[in-house]
Design a protein around this motif. Structure first.
Motif, PDB file in Angstrom:
ATOM      1  N   THR A  97       0.851  -1.190   0.000  1.00 49.81           N
ATOM      2  CA  THR A  97       0.000   0.000   0.000  1.00 49.81           C
ATOM      3  C   THR A  97       0.882   1.234   0.000  1.00 49.81           C
ATOM      4  N   GLY A  98       0.467   2.230  -0.726  1.00 45.35           N
ATOM      5  CA  GLY A  98       1.262   3.444  -0.770  1.00 45.35           C
ATOM      6  C   GLY A  98       0.422   4.683  -0.534  1.00 45.35           C
ATOM      7  N   TYR A  99       1.070   5.737  -0.048  1.00 47.11           N
ATOM      8  CA  TYR A  99       0.426   7.024   0.176  1.00 47.11           C
ATOM      9  C   TYR A  99       1.364   8.120  -0.342  1.00 47.11           C
ATOM     10  N   VAL A 100       0.781   9.163  -0.877  1.00 43.26           N
ATOM     11  CA  VAL A 100       1.605  10.256  -1.385  1.00 43.26           C
ATOM     12  C   VAL A 100       1.136  11.582  -0.818  1.00 43.26           C
ATOM     13  N   HIS A 101       2.075  12.483  -0.706  1.00 41.95           N
ATOM     14  CA  HIS A 101       1.768  13.902  -0.513  1.00 41.95           C
ATOM     15  C   HIS A 101       2.458  14.658  -1.632  1.00 41.95           C
ATOM     16  N   ILE A 102       1.724  15.502  -2.334  1.00 45.67           N
ATOM     17  CA  ILE A 102       2.272  16.357  -3.388  1.00 45.67           C
ATOM     18  C   ILE A 102       1.808  17.774  -3.093  1.00 45.67           C
ATOM     19  N   GLY A 103       2.761  18.682  -2.893  1.00 44.18           N
ATOM     20  CA  GLY A 103       2.405  20.034  -2.487  1.00 44.18           C
ATOM     21  C   GLY A 103       3.005  21.094  -3.392  1.00 44.18           C
ATOM     22  N   THR A 104       2.577  22.327  -3.130  1.00 42.36           N
ATOM     23  CA  THR A 104       3.114  23.472  -3.872  1.00 42.36           C
ATOM     24  C   THR A 104       4.098  24.266  -3.028  1.00 42.36           C
ATOM     25  N   GLY A 105       4.261  23.914  -1.743  1.00 45.56           N
ATOM     26  CA  GLY A 105       5.145  24.666  -0.862  1.00 45.56           C
ATOM     27  C   GLY A 105       6.046  23.760  -0.052  1.00 45.56           C
ATOM     28  N   ASN A 106       6.951  24.367   0.705  1.00 44.26           N
ATOM     29  CA  ASN A 106       7.989  23.631   1.424  1.00 44.26           C
ATOM     30  C   ASN A 106       7.457  22.936   2.670  1.00 44.26           C
ATOM     31  N   TYR A 107       8.255  21.973   3.152  1.00 43.16           N
ATOM     32  CA  TYR A 107       7.931  21.281   4.398  1.00 43.16           C
ATOM     33  C   TYR A 107       8.479  22.097   5.570  1.00 43.16           C
ATOM     34  N   ASN A 108       7.897  23.263   5.748  1.00 48.90           N
ATOM     35  CA  ASN A 108       8.409  24.222   6.712  1.00 48.90           C
ATOM     36  C   ASN A 108       7.245  24.718   7.559  1.00 48.90           C
ATOM     37  N   GLU A 109       7.207  24.274   8.815  1.00 46.26           N
ATOM     38  CA  GLU A 109       6.054  24.606   9.655  1.00 46.26           C
ATOM     39  C   GLU A 109       5.960  26.094   9.975  1.00 46.26           C
ATOM     40  N   LYS A 110       7.075  26.824   9.851  1.00 42.96           N
ATOM     41  CA  LYS A 110       7.039  28.265  10.115  1.00 42.96           C
ATOM     42  C   LYS A 110       6.428  29.022   8.941  1.00 42.96           C
TER      43      LYS A 110
END
Length: 735
Positions: free
Chosen positions: A452-465
Motif C-alpha cells: 500500500t502506498g500514500y503520497v503527498h504532493i504540495g506546492t510549498g515547502n515542508y516548513n512549519e514556520k
C-alpha cells in the motif's frame, strides 16, 4: 530613452520591480493595520536585497563579458536595462520612504512611540542615550583602517558601516566602523513620557569623540553594500559518501561572500556625490553608477520588523487578526481516511500539523517499510526532520533528497544532511545540473496482503514556520496511479545516471510540465473553436517562460478567455492578440503570501485541473526537477473549482495589469478578497476539515470572460465620469 513597452513581452526584472512596488503600496493602504504597514516596508527592503544579490549579477556579467546582446523580451541591451532598473527602483525607494515618514508621524501623533534623530532629543534623553552607548555599544565596536599601508578591508554583504575621514590624517585614509549585526538597530530610551527610539548608527555618529578622542572628524557617512551571491555550485555525483559535495558547498559559500559589489546604499543627508569620502567609497567598492543609491533615510528597513515584536501583543488592533488553521478532526486516522478518499488541504487555512499527523502515523505504523521525501527548505528545529530520524531509528528505510542549493538555506541544509545521515537516513543530493524543487513525500507499507502506498504532493515547502504565512495547496492520496508515478520519480532522483521516466499521471520538469501546460492550452483552443466553450485559469508566482506565453497568445488570438493570477514578475503583455483578446491578469498581494500554483483548463469536456511546485518560468520548466499533479478525485476536484472561483473574483487584494504594463486598483471594488473569504470560512467553528468554500461567500460563477467585461465596463464608466466633470468645468468657465 528606449521605449520599454515596445514589443510583445515585458522584461522580467522591470516587471518584478512593479511587484515590489505593489508590496510597498500596502504600506499606504489605510485598510492595512499600522504595524503591518511597517512590515510591508521591511519586506520591500528585504526583497530588494535579494534582487541585487541574485538578479543584477547576471545582467552585469553580460556587460563584463562584452555581451551587448539584446534582451529578446524587451529589446534592451544589458546597460540599458540597468539604467531602466535604476530609474524604476529609485521611484520605488522614494515612495517607500515617503510612506515610512507618514506612518511614523501617525505613531507619534497617537503617542505610541517616536523614532527621532539624535539631534531632536532633549538634553536628558541625549544623556540617557549616551550612557547606553558607553555601556552597551562602545565595547563591541571595531575600527578598520583603509589606506596605502593597509590591505583592502573585507566589507560583508548587507552589513551597516560608518565610514569616517579624519582631518589630521592622510587624505586617502578611511576609517570603517562595521555595526555588529547582532546589536539592535533600535535603541529604546527609558524614563521618557513617550516611548522614544533612536537608531543605533545615529547614536554612534554622535559619539565619534569617544571613538576618535584625539581627532577631528572631516567627513562621515553611513553605507551598506550588496554583493553578487549568484554563484554556481555543482553537485559531485561521483562521490558516494557525500564528502565531495559537502566540500564543494563549503567552498561555494566562502566564494559567495566575496562576490562583486552590485549596489551601494548611502544615507543621502550625510554626503553628496561630489564629496571626497563618497568618491573614495565608490572607488573602494568598484560599484557601477547604476548601483549607487542615495537613500532619503535610514538604510535597511528590515529593522522595522522589530516594532511588531515590541507592540503587537499590547496592541493587537494594529496587526492582522491571528487565526488558527483547521486541525485534523476526523474520527479515524488519516491513513485510514486516505484508503477511501483523497484529501486537499490549503495552508495556512488548514494547519501544517496535518502533514505532521500524516508523517507521524506512517512512522508509527508497524507495516511501514519505506518513507521517501524531498527537502528544499525546512524550519529550524524541524519537526519533519525529527520524524524522519525517528522513522530511521525504527528500522524504516528513509530516503531523503536534500537540495543543498536552496538559495540562502545552504548552510542550514548542510546541517540537516549531517543530522539525517547520523540518524541512519539515506541522503541524496538530486541532479547534478538541476535543483530539486518538487515538494513530495511517498510512504510505502506492506501488511502481508498487498503493498500500500500514500503520497503527498504540495506546492510549498515542508516548513512549519512559513506554512503559517504562505498559501499552498497539498494533495494527499493512496491512489495507485500517484503511488506508481512517485515511485518512479524517487528512483530517478536516487539514481545518478537515470533518465527522466515516463509517468502515467503526473508531469515532471525538466520540460514535461511546460509540455503539459502548452498541450492543454492547445486542446482548449481546439474545443473553443469547435464549440465556443472554454477558458483557462492559471495561478503562479511568475510568468516569464516565452513558449508558454506564446501559447497563450495563440489561443487568445482566436478568443479563448484567460484569467491569470501572477503574484510577481509577468512578461505577458496585454493588447497584442487582436480584437478577440480576452485576458485578465491580476497580482494578489495581501495579508498572506500567495504561493500556490494552479493550472486549470476548461472546455465542453471535463476540466483538466493541476497543482504544481513549478512556476511558469524557464528555469522551472527546463532547469529544475519539479512536479505537477492532476486532481483526479471528484470531491476534491469540486473543492479546487471552488477555490479557483474565489480567486477569480478577487478585486480587493488584486491589482490588475493595464495595457500600458502598469497595475491599477479598482476605485470602487466589489469587495471580494480571496484571502479574507478563506479566513472567514475557517473562523466558523462548525466548518469541517475538508469542506468546500460556502457558496454564500462568493457570487455566481464568474468566468474570465465576464470578469474581463466587468473591467472594460469599469474603464468606460471612469472615462464617462471624467468627461462629465470636464464638461461641467467648461460650462462654469464659459458661463
Amino acid at each position: 530613452m528606449k521605449d520599454i513597452y515596445a514589443g510583445e513581452f515585458y522584461n522580467r526584472d522591470l516587471s518584478w520591480l512593479l511587484f515590489n512596488r505593489r508590496v510597498i503600496n500596502l504600506s499606504t493602504n489605510p485598510d492595512t493595520p499600522l504595524l503591518e504597514r511597517l512590515n510591508f516596508l521591511a519586506i520591500g527592503s528585504n526583497n530588494l536585497d535579494e534582487f541585487y544579490n541574485v538578479r543584477i549579477p547576471s545582467i552585469e556579467d553580460q556587460i563584463s563579458l562584452g555581451r551587448d546582446g539584446i534582451d529578446p523580451k524587451s529589446g534592451l541591451t544589458p546597460q540599458e536595462l540597468l539604467t531602466q532598473i535604476h530609474v524604476r527602483n529609485s521611484k520605488n525607494i522614494s515612495q517607500q520612504y515617503d510612506s515610512l515618514y507618514q506612518i511614523l508621524s501617525i505613531f507619534n501623533e497617537h503617542k505610541l512611540f517616536s523614532l527621532n534623530p539624535y539631534d531632536q532629543l532633549s538634553t536628558d534623553e541625549q544623556e540617557t542615550a549616551n550612557h547606553y552607548f558607553h555601556q552597551r555599544i562602545l565595547p563591541f565596536l571595531n575600527v578598520v583602517t583603509y589606506d596605502n599601508l593597509h590591505s583592502r578591508p573585507e566589507i560583508k554583504d548587507g552589513t551597516l558601516i560608518i565610514a569616517v575621514r579624519l582631518a589630521d590624517t592622510a587624505p586617502n585614509a578611511i576609517r570603517l566602523i562595521p555595526i555588529p549585526p547582532k546589536l539592535s538597530r533600535l535603541v529604546r530610551l527609558q524614563h521618557t513620557e513617550l516611548d522614544q527610539f533612536v537608531l543605533l548608527e545615529d547614536l554612534i555618529r554622535h559619539n565619534f569623540s569617544e571613538i576618535f578622542p584625539d581627532h577631528e572628524i572631516e567627513e562621515s557617512l553611513t553605507f551598506r553594500i550588496t554583493r553578487d551571491k549568484d554563484v554556481d555550485m555543482e553537485i559531485d555525483m561521483d562521490d558516494e559518501n557525500s564528502e565531495g559535495t559537502i566540500a564543494n558547498m563549503e567552498r561555494y559559500l566562502a566564494a559567495r561572500e566575496r562576490g562583486n559589489t552590485t549596489r551601494v546604499e548611502i544615507e543621502a543627508h550625510e554626503a553628496s556625490p561630489q564629496a571626497q569620502l563618497f568618491q573614495q567609497l565608490v572607488k573602494l567598492t568598484h560599484v557601477r553608477e547604476t548601483g549607487i543609491y542615495n537613500i532619503p533615510g535610514p538604510l535597511d528597513l528590515t529593522f522595522l520588523f522589530q516594532f511588531e515584536k515590541i507592540y503587537g501583543k499590547k496592541h493587537p488592533e494594529l496587526t492582522y487578526t491571528p487565526f488558527a488553521g483547521r486541525e485534523w478532526t476526523q474520527n479515524k486516522p488519516m491513513l485510514d481516511y486516505l484508503n477511501h478518499q483523497d484529501l486537499l488541504l490549503q495552508y495556512p487555512y488548514d494547519n501544517f500539523d496535518q502533514f505532521l499527523t500524516f508523517l507521524q502515523e506512517a512512522v508509527n505504523d508497524p507495516h511501514t517499510v519505506t518513507i521517501k521525501q524531498t527537502i528544499y527548505r525546512v524550519a529550524d528545529n524541524s519537526k519533519v526532520v525529527e520524524l524522519l530520524k525517528e522513522a530511521a531509528a525504527k528500522g524504516i528505510h528513509v530516503s531523503v533528497i536534500v537540495e543543498l542549493r536552496a538559495r540562502f538555506d545552504e548552510e542550514h541544509n548542510l546541517d540537516i544532511v549531517e543530522e539525517l545521515e547520523d540518524a541512519g537516513c539515506f541522503v541524496y543530493f538530486g541532479k547534478e545540473h538541476m535543483k530539486v524543487h518538487s515538494k513530495t513525500c511517498l510512504v510505502l507499507k506492506n501488511d502481508g496482503s498487498h503493498p500500500t502506498g500514500y503520497v503527498h504532493i504540495g506546492t510549498g515547502n515542508y516548513n512549519e514556520k512559513t506554512a503559517n504565512q504562505f498559501v499552498d495547496l497539498n494533495l494527499f492520496s493512496s491512489n495507485p496511479a500517484y503511488v506508481k508515478d512517485l515511485s518512479r520519480f524517487f528512483n530517478y532522483l536516487e539514481t545518478d545516471d537515470a533518465q527522466p521516466p515516463h509517468y502515467e499521471t503526473v508531469a515532471a520538469s525538466p520540460h514535461r510540465i511546460e509540455d503539459m501546460v502548452i498541450q492543454n492550452i492547445k486542446h482548449v483552443t481546439e474545443r473553443y473553436q469547435a464549440t465556443g466553450q472554454g477558458h483557462v485559469f492559471l495561478k503562479t508566482n511568475a510568468l516569464t517562460d516565452q513558449e508558454v506565453i506564446e501559447a497563450i497568445y495563440d489561443a487568445a488570438k482566436v478568443g479563448v478567455p484567460f484569467r491569470i493570477i501572477v503574484r510577481g514578475a509577468c512578461c505577458l503583455k496585454l493588447g497584442v492578440c487582436g480584437d478577440k483578446e480576452d485576458i485578465t491578469v491580476t497580482s494578489i498581494i495581501g495579508e498572506l503570501l500567495e504561493h500556490n500554483r494552479i493550472y486549470a483548463f476548461f472546455s465542453d469536456e471535463e476540466p483538466s485541473l493541476w497543482i504544481s511546485s513549478a512556476d511558469l518560468m524557464t528555469r522551472n520548466m527546463d532547469n529544475r526537477v519539479e512536479l505537477a499533479a492532476p486532481i483526479l478525485d471528484a470531491t476534491i476536484r469540486q473543492q479546487l473549482l471552488n477555490i479557483i472561483e474565489v480567486y477569480s473574483q478577487d478585486d480587493v487584494d488584486g491589482s490588475f495589469l493595464n495595457l500600458d504594463g502598469r497595475y491599477f486598483k479598482h476605485d470602487v471594488p466589489n469587495g471580494k478578497s480571496a484571502q479574507q473569504t478563506f479566513i472567514r470560512e475557517i473562523t466558523d467553528e462548525h466548518s469541517p476539515v475538508n469542506a468546500p468554500v460556502p457558496r454564500e461567500t462568493i457570487s455566481s460563477s464568474t468566468s474570465p470572460k465576464s470578469l474581463s467585461a466587468q473591467l472594460k465596463y469599469a474603464r468606460i464608466l471612469n472615462m464617462a465620469l471624467a468627461l462629465l466633470v470636464l464638461a461641467l468645468l467648461l460650462l462654469l468657465i464659459f458661463k
